[in-house]
Design an enzyme around this catalytic site. Structure first.
Site, PDB file in Angstrom:
ATOM      1  N   GLU A 171       0.802  -1.231   0.000  1.00 31.64           N
ATOM      2  CA  GLU A 171       0.000   0.000   0.000  1.00 31.64           C
ATOM      3  C   GLU A 171       0.834   1.279   0.000  1.00 31.64           C
ATOM      4  O   GLU A 171       0.634   2.179   0.819  1.00 31.64           O
ATOM      5  CB  GLU A 171      -0.962  -0.022   1.191  1.00 31.64           C
ATOM      6  CG  GLU A 171      -1.874  -1.235   1.197  1.00 31.64           C
ATOM      7  CD  GLU A 171      -2.791  -1.313   2.415  1.00 31.64           C
ATOM      8  OE1 GLU A 171      -2.928  -0.319   3.141  1.00 31.64           O
ATOM      9  OE2 GLU A 171      -3.359  -2.399   2.639  1.00 31.64           O
TER      10      GLU A 171
ATOM     11  N   GLU B 201      -6.195 -10.815  -0.760  1.00 31.97           N
ATOM     12  CA  GLU B 201      -6.969 -10.580   0.481  1.00 31.97           C
ATOM     13  C   GLU B 201      -8.469 -10.546   0.185  1.00 31.97           C
ATOM     14  O   GLU B 201      -9.203  -9.717   0.671  1.00 31.97           O
ATOM     15  CB  GLU B 201      -6.524  -9.267   1.140  1.00 31.97           C
ATOM     16  CG  GLU B 201      -5.046  -9.194   1.422  1.00 31.97           C
ATOM     17  CD  GLU B 201      -4.626  -7.880   2.047  1.00 31.97           C
ATOM     18  OE1 GLU B 201      -5.493  -7.155   2.566  1.00 31.97           O
ATOM     19  OE2 GLU B 201      -3.416  -7.575   2.026  1.00 31.97           O
TER      20      GLU B 201
HETATM   21  O1  G3I Z   1      -5.434 -10.789  18.752  1.00 31.10           O
HETATM   22  C1  G3I Z   1      -4.680  -9.737  19.383  1.00 31.10           C
HETATM   23  C2  G3I Z   1      -5.036  -9.656  20.835  1.00 31.10           C
HETATM   24  O2  G3I Z   1      -4.636 -10.867  21.490  1.00 31.10           O
HETATM   25  C3  G3I Z   1      -4.317  -8.476  21.447  1.00 31.10           C
HETATM   26  O3  G3I Z   1      -4.701  -8.336  22.778  1.00 31.10           O
HETATM   27  C4  G3I Z   1      -4.635  -7.220  20.677  1.00 31.10           C
HETATM   28  C5  G3I Z   1      -3.837  -6.074  21.240  1.00 31.10           C
HETATM   29  O4  G3I Z   1      -3.858  -5.018  20.283  1.00 31.10           O
HETATM   30  O5  G3I Z   1      -4.268  -7.370  19.294  1.00 31.10           O
HETATM   31  C6  G3I Z   1      -4.983  -8.441  18.688  1.00 31.10           C
HETATM   32  O6  G3I Z   1      -4.522  -8.532  17.379  1.00 31.10           O
HETATM   33  C7  G3I Z   1      -5.158  -7.664  16.465  1.00 31.10           C
HETATM   34  C8  G3I Z   1      -5.413  -8.500  15.220  1.00 31.10           C
HETATM   35  O7  G3I Z   1      -5.870  -7.693  14.127  1.00 31.10           O
HETATM   36  C9  G3I Z   1      -6.482  -9.553  15.532  1.00 31.10           C
HETATM   37  O8  G3I Z   1      -6.777 -10.222  14.336  1.00 31.10           O
HETATM   38  C10 G3I Z   1      -4.197  -6.529  16.139  1.00 31.10           C
HETATM   39  O9  G3I Z   1      -4.104  -5.678  17.266  1.00 31.10           O
HETATM   40  C11 G3I Z   1      -4.724  -5.749  14.954  1.00 31.10           C
HETATM   41  O10 G3I Z   1      -3.770  -4.776  14.562  1.00 31.10           O
HETATM   42  C12 G3I Z   1      -4.911  -6.689  13.780  1.00 31.10           C
HETATM   43  O11 G3I Z   1      -5.457  -5.967  12.705  1.00 31.10           O
HETATM   44  C13 G3I Z   1      -5.107  -6.494  11.427  1.00 31.10           C
HETATM   45  C14 G3I Z   1      -4.733  -5.314  10.543  1.00 31.10           C
HETATM   46  O12 G3I Z   1      -4.477  -5.751   9.191  1.00 31.10           O
HETATM   47  C15 G3I Z   1      -3.488  -4.630  11.075  1.00 31.10           C
HETATM   48  O13 G3I Z   1      -2.418  -5.538  11.064  1.00 31.10           O
HETATM   49  C16 G3I Z   1      -6.316  -7.224  10.853  1.00 31.10           C
HETATM   50  O14 G3I Z   1      -6.536  -8.423  11.575  1.00 31.10           O
HETATM   51  C17 G3I Z   1      -6.054  -7.563   9.383  1.00 31.10           C
HETATM   52  O15 G3I Z   1      -7.226  -8.114   8.792  1.00 31.10           O
HETATM   53  C18 G3I Z   1      -5.649  -6.324   8.602  1.00 31.10           C
HETATM   54  O16 G3I Z   1      -5.332  -6.754   7.297  1.00 31.10           O
HETATM   55  C19 G3I Z   1      -4.927  -5.710   6.405  1.00 31.10           C
HETATM   56  C20 G3I Z   1      -3.809  -6.251   5.543  1.00 31.10           C
HETATM   57  O17 G3I Z   1      -2.733  -6.631   6.367  1.00 31.10           O
HETATM   58  C21 G3I Z   1      -3.403  -5.233   4.504  1.00 31.10           C
HETATM   59  N1  G3I Z   1      -4.551  -4.857   3.683  1.00 31.10           N
HETATM   60  C22 G3I Z   1      -5.655  -4.305   4.468  1.00 31.10           C
HETATM   61  C23 G3I Z   1      -6.121  -5.337   5.505  1.00 31.10           C
HETATM   62  C24 G3I Z   1      -7.266  -4.807   6.315  1.00 31.10           C
HETATM   63  O18 G3I Z   1      -6.855  -3.708   7.062  1.00 31.10           O
END
Ligand code: G3I
Length: 466
Positions: free
Chosen positions: A264, A375
């Site tokens: 991105e 994705e």
């Molecule tokens: O599961 C942990 C939890 O145990 C913990 O306490 C908490 C503390 O912040 O974090 C939790 O994890 C979160 C995770 O999602 C759970 O699935 C992360 O904080 C959170 O940042 C993460 O968000 C992900 C996001 O990217 C940022 O990395 C999303 O799952 C994921 O679907 C999203 O995917 C992105 C792609 O990488 C790039 N394209 C866009 C897409 C959607 O934003």
């Protein structure tokens, strides 16, 4: 016997009975005890075709009623397990199907009285059913020009025998870490790393013959705090990024088959470079630098097959963005630094159109690059105008899954790599209520419902493989 004696005898018997029911401990008679609700505990002795249901005994019961179903709403029941009368606090259910999710609950009973339902326990039988042609990867692998069918995973999903483990092994031939192989979970400081989750995911893929796609080495939304607040010079910042890329690619050389090197990098407006910390501190050549460092690290580790991707979203509908991406791609190609383009495809049931997607993707096809639909999910409630998955939207979603899979399946063999869906179950998707997306309300964007039941979307995916 005179009637009076009989009446006296009955009255005495009644009093004795009542007294025996409520032991008087000196504080007056106990009220008849309320029949407790059992607590169901995790299943044990799980095999391909059976498991043991367990629960905690409830005082003063005649026994229990056991329900077993293949869905958590118990709309149907397994064989005779619809309020099956059992005693004790365990029961072994046999004759089940391998690699299948089951749910059980119990009620206590005392005479005609029955308690409310216990909590529900989910359990998945082990074993891998024979390669079922309705499994996505099985059908994709049988194609004249096969490709990987991928899914985004979280490390906690990968425990042996979990429903995710079973579905992953049955249906998917590639995996991407949804977030645990990004810079912020891994990089804890300059040259210090937390490899635990990433190692678990990579090992799972390698142990099970499942392709591992690395996502993502450099992304502005996954910068660890220590690097965000880095107080060194821009040159020192650049060295930190180079060191990170080098260390990660080296560690997973030969184990991770492809990486989204930069994710991105193009903005959503005029098609310029997104004003990220990387652009600010490393300058406009940062993308090429990152790809160069990844390629150098892979070659130094002897991994000359590593595929390097640029990954982005909405290029099919945002032409400024699409044009900029291909300018970046052409620059990387001139230096033999890129192998493929990732099209995230966070779509809706209305957009992009077939023509928009084909036009966008074909610009990479003609360059001989690998195509990764990286994705895929398909929103059906982007305007928050429904409160449940209506049949109309369900079928519209099915048609869009069919459409994108058909587009991908029609690609020349040399351009095929993987088509990855961004998660397993609707209720675990990043989309509902997403602030990134400004998505209001709920949504049902994936192939499986909250109980891992197949949706029409899954059928659409399969039909796209015809
Ligand atoms: O599961 C942990 C939890 O145990 C913990 O306490 C908490 C503390 O912040 O974090 C939790 O994890 C979160 C995770 O999602 C759970 O699935 C992360 O904080 C959170 O940042 C993460 O968000 C992900 C996001 O990217 C940022 O990395 C999303 O799952 C994921 O679907 C999203 O995917 C992105 C792609 O990488 C790039 N394209 C866009 C897409 C959607 O934003």
């Amino acid at each position: 016997m005179k009637l009076t004696n009989i009446k006296m005898g009955i009255a005495l018997l009644l009093v004795m009975t009542l007294l025996s029911c409520s032991k008087d401990d000196g504080n007056g008679p106990d009220p008849i005890e309320v029949l407790g609700i059992p607590f169901a505990s995790t299943a044990s002795n799980i095999t391909d075709t059976s498991f043991q249901a367990n629960w905690v005994l409830v005082a003063k019961t005649d026994g229990y009623l056991l329900d077993v179903s293949t869905n958590s709403s118990f709309s149907t029941f397994v064989a005779e397990f619809n309020a099956l009368s059992v005693t004790g606090n365990t029961f072994v259910i046999t004759g089940l199907s391998p690699a299948t999710s089951y749910y059980y609950r119990v009620r206590a009973k005392r005479g005609v009285e029955v308690s409310n339902n216990s909590n529900i326990i989910a359990v998945t039988t082990t074993g891998i059913v024979a390669e079922d042609p309705t499994f996505l990867k099985v059908k994709a692998n049988a194609l004249a020009n096969p490709f990987f069918v991928g899914v985004a995973v979280k490390s906690q999903q990968l425990s042996t025998g979990s429903a995710y483990d079973v579905v992953l092994k049955n249906e998917f031939s590639s995996l991407t870490a949804e977030y645990e192989m990004k810079m912020n979970p891994i990089s804890t400081g300059s040259g210090s790393y937390n490899w635990v989750a990433a190692d678990k995911i990579v090992k799972y893929g390698n142990d099970n013959g499942i392709n591992v796609h690395g996502h993502a080495l450099v992304w502005h939304n996954a910068v660890p705090n220590w690097l965000t607040n880095f107080s060194g010079t821009n040159a020192e910042f650049t060295m930190e990024v180079k060191k990170y890329i080098t260390d990660v690619v080296t560690r997973y050389a030969g184990k991770v088959k492809s990486w989204d090197v930069v994710n991105e990098a193009v903005n959503d407006n005029d098609g310029g470079l997104r004003n990220t910390i990387f652009l600010q501190k490393m300058g406009p050549n940062y993308i090429k630098d990152c790809f160069q460092w990844a390629r150098d690290a892979a070659n130094a580790a002897g991994d000359t097959n590593l595929l390097l991707f640029y990954n982005d979203y909405a290029t099919s509908t945002n032409i400024n963005k699409q044009n900029k991406v291909y300018t970046i791609v052409e620059d990387l190609m001139a230096n033999n630094l890129i192998d493929g383009v990732g099209f995230q495809m966070h779509n809706t049931y209305l957009s992009p159109t077939k023509i928009q997607m084909e036009t966008d993707i074909n610009r990479a096809v003609v360059k001989g690059l690998k195509i990764h639909v990286s994705e895929l999910d398909i929103q059906v409630n982007q305007n928050n105008d429904i409160t449940y998955l209506t049949e109309e939207r369900n079928l519209a979603q099915k048609a869009k899954y069919l459409e994108i899979v058909k587009i991908y399946n029609a690609l020349p063999a040399a351009n095929k790599y993987a088509l990855t869906v961004w998660g397993f179950k609707d209720n675990e998707s990043w989309i509902p209520y997403s602030t990134d997306l400004n998505h209001p309300g709920n949504d049902w964007p994936l192939l499986y419902d909250k109980d891992f039941k197949l949706k029409s979307a899954h059928t659409g995916f399969l039909e796209g493989l015809n």
